[in-house]
Motif scaffolding. Structure first.
Motif, PDB file in Angstrom:
ATOM      1  N   LYS A 279       0.849  -1.193   0.000  1.00  0.00           N
ATOM      2  CA  LYS A 279       0.000   0.000   0.000  1.00  0.00           C
ATOM      3  C   LYS A 279       0.877   1.234   0.000  1.00  0.00           C
ATOM      4  O   LYS A 279       1.927   1.287   0.664  1.00  0.00           O
ATOM      5  CB  LYS A 279      -0.890  -0.022   1.253  1.00  0.00           C
ATOM      6  N   ASN A 280       0.432   2.225  -0.759  1.00  0.00           N
ATOM      7  CA  ASN A 280       1.085   3.532  -0.713  1.00  0.00           C
ATOM      8  C   ASN A 280       0.020   4.605  -0.843  1.00  0.00           C
ATOM      9  O   ASN A 280      -0.884   4.496  -1.674  1.00  0.00           O
ATOM     10  CB  ASN A 280       2.121   3.674  -1.833  1.00  0.00           C
ATOM     11  N   GLU A 281       0.122   5.603   0.002  1.00  0.00           N
ATOM     12  CA  GLU A 281      -0.930   6.603   0.085  1.00  0.00           C
ATOM     13  C   GLU A 281      -0.352   7.993  -0.143  1.00  0.00           C
ATOM     14  O   GLU A 281       0.734   8.327   0.343  1.00  0.00           O
ATOM     15  CB  GLU A 281      -1.555   6.518   1.486  1.00  0.00           C
ATOM     16  N   ASP A 282      -1.102   8.814  -0.870  1.00  0.00           N
ATOM     17  CA  ASP A 282      -0.694  10.200  -1.095  1.00  0.00           C
ATOM     18  C   ASP A 282      -1.954  11.038  -1.206  1.00  0.00           C
ATOM     19  O   ASP A 282      -2.577  11.112  -2.271  1.00  0.00           O
ATOM     20  CB  ASP A 282       0.147  10.314  -2.366  1.00  0.00           C
TER      21      ASP A 282
ATOM     22  N   ARG B   5      -5.502  12.017  -1.408  1.00  0.00           N
ATOM     23  CA  ARG B   5      -6.732  11.293  -1.759  1.00  0.00           C
ATOM     24  C   ARG B   5      -6.467  10.008  -2.535  1.00  0.00           C
ATOM     25  O   ARG B   5      -7.399   9.255  -2.823  1.00  0.00           O
ATOM     26  CB  ARG B   5      -7.636  12.215  -2.587  1.00  0.00           C
TER      27      ARG B   5
ATOM     28  N   THR C 101      -4.632   6.346  -3.121  1.00  0.00           N
ATOM     29  CA  THR C 101      -3.999   5.195  -2.490  1.00  0.00           C
ATOM     30  C   THR C 101      -3.858   4.100  -3.530  1.00  0.00           C
ATOM     31  O   THR C 101      -4.820   3.811  -4.257  1.00  0.00           O
ATOM     32  CB  THR C 101      -4.830   4.675  -1.305  1.00  0.00           C
TER      33      THR C 101
ATOM     34  N   HIS D 161      -7.217   3.840  -5.613  1.00  0.00           N
ATOM     35  CA  HIS D 161      -8.420   4.348  -4.965  1.00  0.00           C
ATOM     36  C   HIS D 161      -8.322   5.863  -4.870  1.00  0.00           C
ATOM     37  O   HIS D 161      -7.291   6.384  -4.415  1.00  0.00           O
ATOM     38  CB  HIS D 161      -8.583   3.750  -3.565  1.00  0.00           C
TER      39      HIS D 161
END
Lengths: 111, 115
Positions: A56-59, A61, A63, A76
């Motif tokens: 998982k990597n999120e930035d 809004r 992901t 997403h």
């Protein structure tokens, strides 16, 4: 034979809801994955990436989730905004080799 | 800072003619890439320059395509003679260092139509 597949050519989502864009790959050697966003008459722009050592990597809004066993990744976008309407390309590479892109998914976010 | 620029934005030529596409990378970017997107399909890699040297040209479809990057600055992609199946959007990208460690910045593309 396509190594990177995006089986949904288009997707429509209501503003504020979640957009989920999917990507499947066939080459188990791929170790780095990227998402690019493209507006009409412009070149693709880098959005987010993930290494195969992560799931998982999120930035903000955005992901990206990676399921290596299923050779599947997803992007997403939460919450979706009308400005997110664009074509999204999934891309993959291995051992620093050049990118292999999918055919793209056109996202339409409806106000 | 200026982004990657491509010229022309659109070219319409007849089968058998010659066309030359130009790409100006971001200043200081040693790595330059050419890609092609045909008929709304995937974006396919054509070749990769590091400065003036061809690092990888495994994606070039055939010998009708010739890419150059004299002096390691701008690059040209010549198609001679053009065929109908060469129609598509040709993108150029540049990066400061090798991918994927360094982001590739894409130009707006040149839409080539061969009639």
């Amino acid at each position: 034979d396509q190594q990177v597949k995006q089986n949904s050519p288009s997707l429509s989502v209501q503003e504020g809801r979640i957009s989920i864009l999917n990507c499947d790959y066939t080459n188990s050697m791929f170790d780095y994955f990227l998402w690019y966003k493209k507006y009409p008459a412009e070149g693709p722009t880098f959005l987010i990436s993930i290494s195969s050592i992560k799931d998982k990597n999120e930035d903000g809004r955005f992901t990206v989730f990676l399921n290596k066993s299923a050779k599947h990744l997803s992007l997403h976008i939460v919450p979706s905004q009308p400005g997110d309407s664009a074509v999204y390309f999934c891309a993959a590479s291995w051992y620093g080799q050049n990118f292999v892109f999918g055919p793209g998914t056109r996202l339409s976010v409806l106000p | 800072e200026a982004g990657v620029t491509q010229f022309p934005s659109h070219s319409v030529i007849e089968k058998g003619q010659t066309v030359t596409l130009r790409c100006d990378p971001i200043s200081g970017h040693d790595n330059l890439y050419w890609y092609r997107r045909v008929m709304g399909k995937e974006i396919k890699f054509l070749l990769h320059f590091v400065k003036e040297s061809k690092q990888d040209e495994s994606g070039m479809p055939n010998n009708r395509f010739l890419a150059e990057r004299t002096g390691g600055t701008y690059s040209t992609l010549k198609v001679q003679p053009a065929e109908l199946e060469d129609s598509g959007v040709y993108f150029c990208a540049s990066s400061l260092g090798p991918s994927p460690s360094y982001e590739q910045y894409f130009g707006p593309g040149t839409r080539l139509t061969v009639t």
